[in-house]
Design an enzyme around this catalytic site. Structure first.
Site, short mmCIF file in Angstrom:
data_model
loop_
_atom_site.label_atom_id
_atom_site.label_comp_id
_atom_site.label_asym_id
_atom_site.label_seq_id
_atom_site.Cartn_x
_atom_site.Cartn_y
_atom_site.Cartn_z
N CYS A 15 0.84 -1.20 0.00
CA CYS A 15 0.00 0.00 0.00
C CYS A 15 0.87 1.25 0.00
O CYS A 15 0.60 2.21 -0.74
CB CYS A 15 -0.93 0.00 1.21
N CYS B 47 -6.69 -3.02 6.84
CA CYS B 47 -7.87 -2.17 6.66
C CYS B 47 -9.01 -2.88 5.95
O CYS B 47 -10.18 -2.68 6.28
CB CYS B 47 -7.50 -0.88 5.92
#
Length: 371
Positions: free
Chosen positions: A114, A212
């Site tokens: 990410c 997440c």
């Protein structure tokens, strides 16, 4: 990045795009950048969507509360705020890699991907379009420029308990030249005190500890739902091929795991290796988990250029691992070989090895083999 009137504020500092998550760290980073005189623009990335069983959007899964918190902080600071949708890019660059890694018998770290592909690639592209020369985040690490070597360098955070340099080792020299990390010299307690001083509504907000897009921690369920099919069962075996029992599917296991095996034996078994080609999970006694040498690919050198021979330093093989003394060298095929002074437990394919010289981040790569 551009260096014109549109990218420079009245203070003489370049414009900065602040990567905001709705949490306390990025909020304080935004305030500190403003105090340094940077004209700031707040931005949050919408990275994923999750549907409920009824096919409806779940506001909690979309992170709308976080987006509202980020927008309120930006408003309090008087800075513009943007919400950028990167759901397809995130699916391709992070979710796909995450699922593929587990199916390949590895244990990935999606935060590293990410940071590499989203925060410091896609968001940096947005920064350029907005005329920003700098991008700031709430990561705990430090960046400086070394005149002698002509390279940007990364160092561990002053607060060693919060240091995040491990997940930032893939930043390039170009990216490092644009990145500001205002929290690198602060402790977490100091950050929360500053948030209270600024009157931020999220001053006491709990830190996120989960992946997440897998907030409940059940990554196996996520993978099977993502693929729309179950991962097949297979055999637990010894190194010699003796069948010990049946496993639920290779994605349920990682190297070093003991719990949840369901194997009755005279001594505890641990996962030593995952073999996706034969759909086998190799078990062993605890002492067999220790190895001295690993191989890593996709190597990135941060504070130094690629070494010509052996170098000494400390190596870290997972986020919560304490760096251990080691010798590293780059092989002819570009693979990084790291040999520890003492054997390390459960070196795991798919995780990253990051090399340090004290607080200085030398470089790292993705673990692809053990010896």
């Amino acid at each position: 990045m551009r260096n014109d009137r549109n990218s420079i504020g009245e203070s003489g500092q370049p414009k900065a795009l602040i990567a905001m998550s709705g949490g306390v760290d990025s909020s304080v980073a935004a305030a500190l950048m403003q105090e340094e005189g940077y004209p700031c623009i707040g931005a949050m990335m919408q990275l994923y969507e999750k549907k409920t069983l009824r096919g409806e959007e779940d506001e909690r899964d979309l992170g709308r509360d976080d987006a509202k918190d980020a927008a309120k902080v930006a408003e309090k600071l008087g800075m513009p705020f943007h919400l950028f949708r990167f759901t397809e890019e995130f699916r391709c660059q992070v979710m796909e890699r995450f699922v593929g890694s587990y199916l390949n018998g590895e244990t990935p770290n999606p935060c590293i991907d990410c940071n590499r592909y989203m925060k410091f690639e896609k968001l940096l592209e947005k920064a350029k379009l907005l005329g920003c020369e700098k991008i700031a985040t709430g990561h705990y690490a430090r960046i400086d420029y070394d005149e002698a070597s002509g390279r940007w360098q990364m160092r561990k955070a002053l607060d060693q308990s919060k240091d995040q340099s491990y997940v930032l080792y893939l930043l390039t020299q170009e990216q490092l030249s644009c990145v500001c990390l205002p929290l690198g010299e602060l402790t977490k307690d100091e950050v929360r005190i500053l948030a209270q001083k600024y009157g931020f509504l999220n001053a006491d907000k709990r830190d996120s500890q989960d992946i997440c897009f897998v907030p409940d921690g059940h990554y196996e369920k996520f993978i099977e739902e993502y693929r729309k099919e179950a991962v097949p069962e297979g055999n637990f075996v010894t190194e010699d091929g003796e069948i010990l029992g049946r496993h639920k599917g290779i994605i349920h296991y990682t190297v070093g795991q003991r719990k949840g095996l369901g194997i009755a034996a005279a001594f505890p078994y641990y996962v030593k290796e995952i073999r996706p080609d034969s759909n086998e999970v190799v078990l062993c006694a605890h002492e067999e988990l220790f190895r001295r040498t690993l191989l890593a690919k996709e190597v990135n050198w941060v504070s130094i250029s690629a070494p010509k021979g052996e170098i000494r330093g400390q190596a870290k093989i997972r986020y919560r691992h304490s760096p251990q003394p080691a010798t590293a060298k780059v092989l002819e095929d570009g693979i990084l070989q790291v040999t520890f002074d003492e054997p390390q437990r459960a070196i795991t394919k798919g995780q990253s090895v990051v090399l340090y010289d004290g607080e200085l981040v030398l470089g790292g790569g993705k673990i692809c083999g053990v010896m």
